[in-house]
Design a protein around this motif. Structure first.
Motif, PDB file in Angstrom:
ATOM      1  N   SER A 129       0.800  -1.221   0.000  1.00  0.00           N
ATOM      2  CA  SER A 129       0.000   0.000   0.000  1.00  0.00           C
ATOM      3  C   SER A 129       0.836   1.276   0.000  1.00  0.00           C
ATOM      4  CB  SER A 129      -0.987   0.013   1.160  1.00  0.00           C
ATOM      5  OG  SER A 129      -0.326   0.139   2.381  1.00  0.00           O
ATOM      6  N   GLY A 130       2.004   1.206  -0.646  1.00  0.00           N
ATOM      7  CA  GLY A 130       2.755   2.416  -0.963  1.00  0.00           C
ATOM      8  C   GLY A 130       3.170   3.234   0.236  1.00  0.00           C
ATOM      9  N   LEU A 131       2.719   4.500   0.249  1.00  0.00           N
ATOM     10  CA  LEU A 131       3.199   5.448   1.247  1.00  0.00           C
ATOM     11  C   LEU A 131       2.499   5.308   2.588  1.00  0.00           C
ATOM     12  CD1 LEU A 131       3.634   8.778  -0.690  1.00  0.00           C
ATOM     13  CD2 LEU A 131       5.368   7.546   0.546  1.00  0.00           C
ATOM     14  N   ILE A 132       1.414   4.515   2.660  1.00  0.00           N
ATOM     15  CA  ILE A 132       0.600   4.542   3.875  1.00  0.00           C
ATOM     16  C   ILE A 132       1.383   4.051   5.089  1.00  0.00           C
ATOM     17  CG2 ILE A 132      -1.393   3.471   4.959  1.00  0.00           C
ATOM     18  CD1 ILE A 132      -2.888   3.762   2.451  1.00  0.00           C
ATOM     19  N   LEU A 133       2.171   2.982   4.933  1.00  0.00           N
ATOM     20  CA  LEU A 133       2.910   2.448   6.080  1.00  0.00           C
ATOM     21  C   LEU A 133       3.911   3.464   6.653  1.00  0.00           C
ATOM     22  CD1 LEU A 133       3.520   0.071   7.932  1.00  0.00           C
ATOM     23  CD2 LEU A 133       5.086  -0.782   6.239  1.00  0.00           C
ATOM     24  N   PRO A 134       4.810   4.055   5.837  1.00  0.00           N
ATOM     25  CA  PRO A 134       5.712   5.057   6.413  1.00  0.00           C
ATOM     26  C   PRO A 134       4.985   6.273   6.993  1.00  0.00           C
ATOM     27  CG  PRO A 134       6.072   4.834   4.058  1.00  0.00           C
ATOM     28  CD  PRO A 134       5.221   3.707   4.468  1.00  0.00           C
ATOM     29  N   LEU A 135       3.895   6.699   6.343  1.00  0.00           N
ATOM     30  CA  LEU A 135       3.171   7.846   6.886  1.00  0.00           C
ATOM     31  C   LEU A 135       2.555   7.502   8.229  1.00  0.00           C
ATOM     32  CD1 LEU A 135       1.370   9.397   3.811  1.00  0.00           C
ATOM     33  CD2 LEU A 135       3.576   9.913   4.780  1.00  0.00           C
ATOM     34  N   ASN A 136       2.031   6.264   8.360  1.00  0.00           N
ATOM     35  CA  ASN A 136       1.483   5.815   9.637  1.00  0.00           C
ATOM     36  C   ASN A 136       2.537   5.863  10.726  1.00  0.00           C
ATOM     37  OD1 ASN A 136      -1.073   5.144  10.366  1.00  0.00           O
ATOM     38  ND2 ASN A 136      -1.088   3.214   9.255  1.00  0.00           N
ATOM     39  N   ILE A 137       3.754   5.400  10.383  1.00  0.00           N
ATOM     40  CA  ILE A 137       4.831   5.398  11.375  1.00  0.00           C
ATOM     41  C   ILE A 137       5.150   6.835  11.797  1.00  0.00           C
ATOM     42  CG2 ILE A 137       7.265   4.860  11.710  1.00  0.00           C
ATOM     43  CD1 ILE A 137       6.813   2.424   9.922  1.00  0.00           C
TER      44      ILE A 137
END
Lengths: 346, 109
Positions: free
Chosen positions: A316-324
């Motif tokens: 899911s692309g950018l969602i994981l780093p943004l969540n972190i």
């Protein structure tokens, strides 16, 4: 029902007026609290109970407590004669430049307030009618979010797909609000004692009492809580949870660590420098990453960020780093609030 | 067999709910903080354990049961510690402790 809503709205306006006209700050805070409660009833009537719960908990509960603590810290309440000013304040207030600035300030505030009220009323008159069938509540946006979110964002959890992809700009604003709030608390409540012995005595006073039972249980619980927080954080796009809830759990773990082991041991891995670095890095990464994807999206360019397999942990692309990023900011802010209110420093 | 299992689970859950209900009753009935703490701790530990055992028997042993066991473990570590902290706070701040309850000196224990 219509009358009930009207009564609530009138109460809202009355509360707002009383807050600004009341001379006593304590009364203002209490009226502001009732303002939030009325607002939460209105949210329930408008069929958004989640906002109502947030408004009641944060608006009426936490904000009022913060106001009370702040007023107590700056000495505005709890005095015998709150209106009595000491000599230096009187002297400063009687200077002609200060008086002139006071007049200018009042005029500017009234003008600005009137302009904002005028602009908002103009905007309200252009809004569609309440309860209209063509309102955005009923249009294709929510359907699109539910049907296409896995395909377009790669997130199994549609809520995360919404808040961190379709509406990522909103979430960026929310994270920035957290950072600004922590910065304001830092400005208001930090103790900059130049006298090192007085500071040492004060630090000693706020050091939590060492307790063997608490320390032993914290040794077991602290890693478990931190791990659970990280689990919720990195599973945000797969299961309920995400940055805000995971960050809150991690912040609670840090607060437990401070209470059990004291400031010295916590400062070994988390001090003011770490706080600044982590929050600024997370927020700027969020800003840069999202600017990139907005830029490519607006100009119909390929963003070259792979979405991966929906359901995998790295997908899911950018969602994981943004969540972190969001989780780190939330955890740091919770911990910063706690320590700043407790002893005025990290 | 299914009915039998459900019956056992229901008995466990009923006992757990009874513990929690009596804890809530005691919370409002007692006037002194240490008594209140004592009743409230029952709900956190024993009531939760019985309810979770009932749920595990009902639903069978799987991933959810493992989660419930972890929840019980968390509460059994954190609940008594919070009770202990409340009690310590009461002992260290209440100057008229002798009027409320019998206090033994450290040497007499």
């Amino acid at each position: 029902m219509e009358n009930f809503r009207l009564i609530l709205l009138i109460f809202l306006v009355l509360c707002a007026l009383f807050v600004s006209f009341s001379k006593n700050l304590l009364v203002s805070v209490v009226i502001f609290m009732s303002y939030s409660l009325i607002m939460s009833i209105i949210w329930v009537l408008l069929e958004s109970p989640d906002l109502a719960i947030t408004e009641a908990a944060v608006g009426a509960g936490v904000t009022s407590v913060l106001f009370f603590i702040t007023l107590k810290r700056i000495g505005a309440i709890g005095k015998e004669h709150p209106d009595e000013q000491d000599e230096t304040t009187k002297e400063i207030n009687s200077r002609p430049a200060v008086k002139q600035f006071g007049k200018f300030y009042k005029g500017a505030a009234v003008t600005l307030g009137a302009a904002i009220i005028f602009a908002l009323l103009l905007m309200v008159s252009n809004l569609p009618a309440f309860g209209d069938a063509d309102n955005p509540y009923n249009n294709e946006v929510s359907e699109r979010y539910l049907e296409k979110s896995i395909e377009e964002t790669g997130a199994v959890n549609a809520v995360t797909g919404m808040i961190l992809d379709y509406r990522a700009f909103d979430t960026f604003g929310e994270s920035c609000v957290l950072f600004i709030a922590a910065a304001c608390v830092l400005i208001l409540l930090r103790d900059d004692k130049t006298d090192t012995t007085a500071k040492a005595i004060q630090d000693e006073k706020f050091e939590p009492v060492s307790d063997t039972i608490l320390q032993t249980s914290a040794k077991i619980l602290f890693p478990a809580i931190l791990m659970f927080g990280i689990y919720i954080l990195v599973n945000g796009h797969l299961s309920p949870g995400g940055g805000f809830s995971g960050g809150a759990i991690m912040g609670a773990g840090l607060i437990l660590h401070v209470n059990a082991f004291g400031y010295k041991k916590t400062q070994r891995f988390f001090n003011e420098k770490t706080y600044k670095r982590v929050t600024v890095c997370a927020l700027s990464f969020y800003c840069i990453a999202k600017s990139y994807s907005f830029f490519t999206g607006a100009n119909h360019l390929e963003s070259h960020i792979p979405l991966g397999n929906a359901g995998d942990i790295i997908s899911s692309g950018l969602i994981l780093p943004l969540n972190i990023c969001v989780g780190l900011v939330v955890a740091c802010t919770m911990y910063a609030f706690y320590t700043l209110f407790k002893k005025g420093g990290m | 067999m299914e009915m039998f299992r459900f019956m056992i689970a229901a008995i466990f859950m009923f006992c757990g709910v009874f513990c929690m209900a009596s804890a809530v009753f005691g919370m409002f009935r007692f006037r002194y903080v240490l008594n209140r703490m004592h009743t409230a701790a029952t709900a956190d530990t024993f009531g939760l354990l019985l309810t979770m055992i009932g749920l595990i028997i009902w639903k069978g042993f799987g991933f959810e049961a493992l989660k419930m066991i972890i929840i019980v473990g968390f509460f059994w570590v954190s609940g008594p510690v919070s009770s202990h902290l409340i009690a310590r706070m009461e002992v260290s701040t209440n100057k008229k402790l002798e009027e409320e309850c019998e206090v033994k000196k450290y040497g007499e224990l």
